[in-house]
Design an enzyme around this catalytic site. Structure first.
Site, PDB file in Angstrom:
ATOM      1  CD1 TRP A  90      -1.793  -2.330   1.991  1.00 46.85           C
ATOM      2  CD2 TRP A  90      -2.749  -1.632   0.109  1.00 46.85           C
ATOM      3  NE1 TRP A  90      -2.651  -3.311   1.580  1.00 46.85           N
ATOM      4  CE2 TRP A  90      -3.258  -2.909   0.431  1.00 46.85           C
ATOM      5  CE3 TRP A  90      -3.208  -0.989  -1.038  1.00 46.85           C
ATOM      6  CZ2 TRP A  90      -4.204  -3.562  -0.362  1.00 46.85           C
ATOM      7  CZ3 TRP A  90      -4.160  -1.636  -1.827  1.00 46.85           C
ATOM      8  CH2 TRP A  90      -4.642  -2.902  -1.486  1.00 46.85           C
ATOM      9  CG  ASP A 120      -2.878   4.090   4.695  1.00 42.35           C
ATOM     10  OD1 ASP A 120      -3.818   3.881   5.488  1.00 42.35           O
ATOM     11  OD2 ASP A 120      -2.720   3.448   3.632  1.00 42.35           O
ATOM     12  CE  LYS A 153      -7.746  -2.978   5.932  1.00 38.84           C
ATOM     13  NZ  LYS A 153      -7.422  -4.126   5.095  1.00 38.84           N
TER      14      LYS A 153
END
Length: 354
Positions: free
Chosen positions: A99, A166, A190
């Site tokens: 990511w 992030d 999540k």
């Protein structure tokens, strides 16, 4: 059979969140309408939006000068929005996994990107250290938890440029000193809500400093000024997020969540480290508390599928590792009870004894 949900995302939600969401699907706030069909302009939903932002600020102790906004598009859209809004000439990035790498690729569309450190050559088995951040960078971007490879940054860096993070997969797993960050973002699927909403915590005074014209929907200021209501927001995921935030507050806040998460991770890592059959894939000092990656030792690798089948027979789901790493990945997000970790450990021991 009870299921033990270790999926990496979308992932387990608390029973509190599920129950409150089901109630609202049938009848939201006594309106006689479902949360799935209510107008986002209604006073009942405006109250949800206001309380969600307020609880975000309360639980993370967010200081004055920051706003919390709720957007669509997932964290992947933020890979573009961050440089669109903040990168004027140059940005610094830390490459710690898939990511982070995707974020770097997007940022290069907007200006110079300096990758100050990377663990790619070692299959992202550690967090890079000992690098220098250029003082003329517009910001420094990190990915705090790397879901695929199982590494995590569990501290708030002191840096000499605006810090962007992030935190898709570890937000609310530890106290965060938000004052050290210019912007924090993450997909909610999540630790907060079902897929469909993205949170952004942004320091207002970092906006409006780039030279380029920013399209309306990709401009943070658009959404800050309109309180996340410039266009129709992801109504149901925001409602579910609010229920999760309420549950976190009932539990006692982020410090309690941190204690719970670290206990679960320690229990599983201890089992991996003492096993004759399984072995961890990450350097111990950089191990994630949220996504625990492990594999079969070389002499047992042919038993990988057999163990997955055995775990499934015990009600354990979602532990197959990402194709980039192989093996197994147990995601131990906030809503996962310690009981489920114990079931997994017992399955590992029973399989090993066989």
């Amino acid at each position: 059979m009870k299921k033990h949900n270790f999926y990496a995302g979308p992932s387990i939600l608390s029973q509190f969140t599920l129950d409150k969401s089901v109630e609202a699907i049938r009848d939201f706030a006594g309106t006689g309408l479902s949360i799935l069909e209510i107008s986002h302009r209604s006073k009942e939903f405006q109250a949800v939006m206001d309380e969600a932002e307020q609880l975000f600020k309360e639980l993370l102790d967010i200081p004055e000068g920051y706003r919390v906004i709720f957007l669509g598009g997932g964290a992947s859209t933020q890979f573009c929005m961050v440089p669109y809004n903040l990168l004027n000439t140059k940005a610094a990035y830390l490459d710690t996994g898939t990511w982070a790498n995707k974020a770097i690729k997007e940022a290069k569309l907007f200006g110079e990107v300096e990758v100050v450190g990377s663990s790619k050559a070692d299959n992202y088995t550690y967090i890079p250290k000992g690098y220098a951040i250029p003082g003329d960078a517009d910001y420094f971007h990190i990915t705090t938890n790397n879901t695929i490879y199982g590494t995590e940054i569990r501290e708030d860096y002191d840096v000499n440029v605006p810090l962007v993070a992030d935190m898709s997969s570890d937000i609310f797993s530890r106290p965060v000193d938000v004052s050290k960050y210019a912007l924090i973002y993450g997909g909610a699927q999540k630790n907060i809500a079902p897929a469909g909403v993205t949170f952004v915590i942004v320091k207002e005074d970092i906006l409006g400093k780039v030279d380029r014209v920013i399209p309306t929907m990709l401009n943070y200021k658009t959404h800050v000024d309109k309180g996340s209501m410039f266009n129709t927001p992801p109504v149901f995921p925001i409602f579910a997020a609010l229920q999760t935030l309420k549950w976190y507050k009932e539990l006692g806040g982020v410090k309690v969540l941190q204690q719970m998460d670290e206990e679960k991770a320690a229990y599983l890592y201890d089992a991996i480290d003492s096993s004759k059959m399984f072995v961890g894939t990450v350097k111990p000092e950089d191990r994630s508390v949220m996504n625990i990656c492990f594999v079969m030792k070389p002499e047992y690798q042919e038993l990988e599928k057999a163990f997955l089948d055995f775990a499934t027979s015990k009600g354990i789901v979602g532990i197959k590792g990402h194709r980039s790493v192989g093996g197994f990945r147990a995601s131990t997000y906030n809503a996962l009870p310690l009981e489920s970790v114990k079931v997994l450990v017992e399955a590992m021991k029973e399989f090993e004894n066989k």
